[in-house]
Design an enzyme around this catalytic site. Sequence first.
Site, PDB file in Angstrom:
ATOM      1  N   LYS A 176       0.829  -1.218   0.000  1.00 49.65           N
ATOM      2  CA  LYS A 176       0.000   0.000   0.000  1.00 49.65           C
ATOM      3  C   LYS A 176       0.864   1.268   0.000  1.00 49.65           C
ATOM      4  O   LYS A 176       0.646   2.162  -0.804  1.00 49.65           O
ATOM      5  CB  LYS A 176      -0.929   0.024   1.232  1.00 49.65           C
ATOM      6  CG  LYS A 176      -1.873  -1.159   1.336  1.00 49.65           C
ATOM      7  CD  LYS A 176      -2.754  -1.078   2.578  1.00 49.65           C
ATOM      8  CE  LYS A 176      -2.007  -1.093   3.900  1.00 49.65           C
ATOM      9  NZ  LYS A 176      -1.272  -2.351   4.185  1.00 49.65           N
ATOM     10  N   ARG A 196      -9.699   0.649   8.737  1.00 51.22           N
ATOM     11  CA  ARG A 196      -9.225  -0.698   9.062  1.00 51.22           C
ATOM     12  C   ARG A 196     -10.263  -1.496   9.838  1.00 51.22           C
ATOM     13  O   ARG A 196     -10.021  -2.659  10.174  1.00 51.22           O
ATOM     14  CB  ARG A 196      -7.968  -0.583   9.917  1.00 51.22           C
ATOM     15  CG  ARG A 196      -6.668  -0.859   9.188  1.00 51.22           C
ATOM     16  CD  ARG A 196      -5.565  -0.649  10.203  1.00 51.22           C
ATOM     17  NE  ARG A 196      -4.338  -1.309   9.873  1.00 51.22           N
ATOM     18  CZ  ARG A 196      -3.320  -0.741   9.232  1.00 51.22           C
ATOM     19  NH1 ARG A 196      -3.407   0.488   8.805  1.00 51.22           N
ATOM     20  NH2 ARG A 196      -2.211  -1.423   9.016  1.00 51.22           N
ATOM     21  N   ARG A 230      11.495  -5.265   5.252  1.00 50.72           N
ATOM     22  CA  ARG A 230      11.199  -3.851   4.971  1.00 50.72           C
ATOM     23  C   ARG A 230      12.128  -2.922   5.747  1.00 50.72           C
ATOM     24  O   ARG A 230      12.437  -3.167   6.914  1.00 50.72           O
ATOM     25  CB  ARG A 230       9.748  -3.554   5.356  1.00 50.72           C
ATOM     26  CG  ARG A 230       9.434  -2.059   5.315  1.00 50.72           C
ATOM     27  CD  ARG A 230       7.970  -1.761   5.219  1.00 50.72           C
ATOM     28  NE  ARG A 230       7.196  -2.247   6.352  1.00 50.72           N
ATOM     29  CZ  ARG A 230       5.853  -2.230   6.386  1.00 50.72           C
ATOM     30  NH1 ARG A 230       5.175  -1.774   5.353  1.00 50.72           N
ATOM     31  NH2 ARG A 230       5.221  -2.694   7.438  1.00 50.72           N
ATOM     32  N   ARG A 246      11.181  -1.024  11.314  1.00 49.37           N
ATOM     33  CA  ARG A 246      10.099  -0.724  12.250  1.00 49.37           C
ATOM     34  C   ARG A 246      10.057  -1.769  13.356  1.00 49.37           C
ATOM     35  O   ARG A 246      10.205  -2.957  13.095  1.00 49.37           O
ATOM     36  CB  ARG A 246       8.754  -0.710  11.507  1.00 49.37           C
ATOM     37  CG  ARG A 246       8.513   0.585  10.753  1.00 49.37           C
ATOM     38  CD  ARG A 246       7.325   0.524   9.829  1.00 49.37           C
ATOM     39  NE  ARG A 246       6.154  -0.146  10.375  1.00 49.37           N
ATOM     40  CZ  ARG A 246       4.998  -0.272   9.716  1.00 49.37           C
ATOM     41  NH1 ARG A 246       4.884   0.237   8.490  1.00 49.37           N
ATOM     42  NH2 ARG A 246       3.983  -0.891  10.247  1.00 49.37           N
ATOM     43  N   ARG A 297      -0.186  -9.095  13.314  1.00 49.57           N
ATOM     44  CA  ARG A 297      -0.851  -8.090  12.470  1.00 49.57           C
ATOM     45  C   ARG A 297      -1.653  -8.753  11.352  1.00 49.57           C
ATOM     46  O   ARG A 297      -2.738  -8.276  10.999  1.00 49.57           O
ATOM     47  CB  ARG A 297       0.184  -7.112  11.914  1.00 49.57           C
ATOM     48  CG  ARG A 297       0.685  -6.156  13.001  1.00 49.57           C
ATOM     49  CD  ARG A 297       2.050  -5.591  12.706  1.00 49.57           C
ATOM     50  NE  ARG A 297       2.090  -4.823  11.477  1.00 49.57           N
ATOM     51  CZ  ARG A 297       3.172  -4.706  10.706  1.00 49.57           C
ATOM     52  NH1 ARG A 297       4.296  -5.322  11.037  1.00 49.57           N
ATOM     53  NH2 ARG A 297       3.125  -3.982   9.622  1.00 49.57           N
TER      54      ARG A 297
HETATM   55  P1  ADP Z   1       1.229  -1.621   7.492  1.00 51.46           P
HETATM   56  O1  ADP Z   1       1.531  -0.647   6.367  1.00 51.46           O
HETATM   57  O2  ADP Z   1       2.349  -2.527   7.761  1.00 51.46           O
HETATM   58  O3  ADP Z   1      -0.066  -2.305   7.328  1.00 51.46           O
HETATM   59  P2  ADP Z   1       0.677   0.782   9.019  1.00 51.46           P
HETATM   60  O4  ADP Z   1       1.888   1.614   8.892  1.00 51.46           O
HETATM   61  O5  ADP Z   1      -0.494   1.129   8.162  1.00 51.46           O
HETATM   62  O6  ADP Z   1       1.099  -0.735   8.813  1.00 51.46           O
HETATM   63  O7  ADP Z   1       0.176   0.745  10.520  1.00 51.46           O
HETATM   64  C1  ADP Z   1       1.057   0.445  11.574  1.00 51.46           C
HETATM   65  C2  ADP Z   1       0.280   0.330  12.873  1.00 51.46           C
HETATM   66  O8  ADP Z   1      -0.373   1.587  13.156  1.00 51.46           O
HETATM   67  C3  ADP Z   1      -0.862  -0.693  12.857  1.00 51.46           C
HETATM   68  O9  ADP Z   1      -0.420  -1.999  13.171  1.00 51.46           O
HETATM   69  C4  ADP Z   1      -1.787  -0.117  13.931  1.00 51.46           C
HETATM   70  O10 ADP Z   1      -1.298  -0.383  15.230  1.00 51.46           O
HETATM   71  C5  ADP Z   1      -1.665   1.382  13.700  1.00 51.46           C
HETATM   72  N1  ADP Z   1      -2.675   1.873  12.724  1.00 51.46           N
HETATM   73  C6  ADP Z   1      -2.455   2.454  11.520  1.00 51.46           C
HETATM   74  N2  ADP Z   1      -3.604   2.783  10.918  1.00 51.46           N
HETATM   75  C7  ADP Z   1      -4.597   2.409  11.763  1.00 51.46           C
HETATM   76  C8  ADP Z   1      -6.020   2.461  11.723  1.00 51.46           C
HETATM   77  N3  ADP Z   1      -6.681   2.972  10.664  1.00 51.46           N
HETATM   78  N4  ADP Z   1      -6.714   1.965  12.790  1.00 51.46           N
HETATM   79  C9  ADP Z   1      -6.071   1.456  13.849  1.00 51.46           C
HETATM   80  N5  ADP Z   1      -4.756   1.363  13.953  1.00 51.46           N
HETATM   81  C10 ADP Z   1      -3.992   1.827  12.933  1.00 51.46           C
HETATM   82  P1  ADP Z   2       2.179  -1.853   3.239  1.00 46.96           P
HETATM   83  O1  ADP Z   2       2.161  -0.346   3.243  1.00 46.96           O
HETATM   84  O2  ADP Z   2       0.971  -2.446   2.579  1.00 46.96           O
HETATM   85  O3  ADP Z   2       2.422  -2.443   4.605  1.00 46.96           O
HETATM   86  P2  ADP Z   2       4.743  -1.575   1.830  1.00 46.96           P
HETATM   87  O4  ADP Z   2       4.420  -0.736   0.649  1.00 46.96           O
HETATM   88  O5  ADP Z   2       5.470  -0.945   2.941  1.00 46.96           O
HETATM   89  O6  ADP Z   2       3.405  -2.330   2.344  1.00 46.96           O
HETATM   90  O7  ADP Z   2       5.561  -2.841   1.301  1.00 46.96           O
HETATM   91  C1  ADP Z   2       6.029  -3.839   2.195  1.00 46.96           C
HETATM   92  C2  ADP Z   2       7.420  -4.297   1.751  1.00 46.96           C
HETATM   93  O8  ADP Z   2       7.318  -5.013   0.514  1.00 46.96           O
HETATM   94  C3  ADP Z   2       8.389  -3.145   1.482  1.00 46.96           C
HETATM   95  O9  ADP Z   2       9.663  -3.530   1.919  1.00 46.96           O
HETATM   96  C4  ADP Z   2       8.340  -2.954  -0.044  1.00 46.96           C
HETATM   97  O10 ADP Z   2       9.566  -2.456  -0.549  1.00 46.96           O
HETATM   98  C5  ADP Z   2       8.060  -4.370  -0.531  1.00 46.96           C
HETATM   99  N1  ADP Z   2       7.193  -4.409  -1.727  1.00 46.96           N
HETATM  100  C6  ADP Z   2       6.124  -3.619  -1.984  1.00 46.96           C
HETATM  101  N2  ADP Z   2       5.546  -3.941  -3.155  1.00 46.96           N
HETATM  102  C7  ADP Z   2       6.267  -4.983  -3.661  1.00 46.96           C
HETATM  103  C8  ADP Z   2       6.154  -5.763  -4.867  1.00 46.96           C
HETATM  104  N3  ADP Z   2       5.188  -5.559  -5.771  1.00 46.96           N
HETATM  105  N4  ADP Z   2       7.062  -6.736  -5.037  1.00 46.96           N
HETATM  106  C9  ADP Z   2       8.046  -6.962  -4.114  1.00 46.96           C
HETATM  107  N5  ADP Z   2       8.197  -6.267  -2.983  1.00 46.96           N
HETATM  108  C10 ADP Z   2       7.315  -5.282  -2.739  1.00 46.96           C
END
Ligand code: ADP
Ligand code: ADP
Length: 213
Positions: A13, A88, A127, A160, A171
């Site tokens: 994302k 979420r 990541r 992270r 998660r």
């Molecule tokens: P990822 O991209 O790995 O899914 P995020 O960076 O979006 O993780 O979120 C990291 C953490 O921040 C989540 O595990 C949660 O604890 C909190 N968080 C982020 N967005 C939300 C949301 N919309 N509602 C509740 N918690 C959230």
């Molecule tokens: P999210 O925000 O959904 O948690 P991220 O965009 O941070 O996900 O991506 C999670 C990890 O996967 C990062 O280290 C990113 O560089 C890698 N990644 C994202 N998209 C791809 C893809 N299409 N193929 C391989 N690796 C990816």
Amino acid sequence: MRTILIGPPGAGKGTQAEMLTAKYGIPHISTGDMLRQAVKEATPMGLKAKTFMDSGALVPDDVMIGIVAERLARDDCANGFLLDGFPRTVAQAEALTDILSGLRISLNGVADIEVDDDILLRRLTGRRVCGECAATYHVANRPPAREGVCDKCGGELYQRPDDNAETAETRLKVYKEQTLPLIDYYSKQGLLRKIRGDTGLENVFREICGALE
Ligand code: ADP
Ligand code: ADP
Ligand code: ZN
């Protein structure tokens, strides 16, 4: 363009959001980035959120809804926005529907990025994120030109605290229990676009642009 990216942790994302907001010139609203900024600044909200984040749990709905309502009301969202990581929960989605109708705007679509768990776990544990500008890298899939240094701003990359194997598993479980019901919520409104997230970055990007335009 007014849109939401949904998908499990590690689906891509944030990565796709960086590319989409550059293309469409709209703000990238990442609730995860906003929370991490608040943690870094040690604000009262950041201190409260950190415990939930570090354990892999969601931050309470009322906190999240307040942050997003305030953010969407700002001027830079007038011509569009990309929400990443919000909503979420069903309660957040319902609140968002109310916020948007209050602002008299509607969504173009919701892109749901789907990736299998084994790939997600490898992506999360590999990541790396820039501490300055929040750009995202991967040790194998998307390494920076210089190890540990952000290509975009020269900032230091870090892992992270919630990207360890154990918290990542938690998660994924939380996603299935609390966020998956949103697929149904948006599908019933005719807004859902399913995207395969396990192909290359450019491929996923083309698919999302095609699905939302
Ligand atoms: P990822 O991209 O790995 O899914 P995020 O960076 O979006 O993780 O979120 C990291 C953490 O921040 C989540 O595990 C949660 O604890 C909190 N968080 C982020 N967005 C939300 C949301 N919309 N509602 C509740 N918690 C959230
Ligand atoms: P999210 O925000 O959904 O948690 P991220 O965009 O941070 O996900 O991506 C999670 C990890 O996967 C990062 O280290 C990113 O560089 C890698 N990644 C994202 N998209 C791809 C893809 N299409 N193929 C391989 N690796 C990816
Ligand atoms: Zn950077």
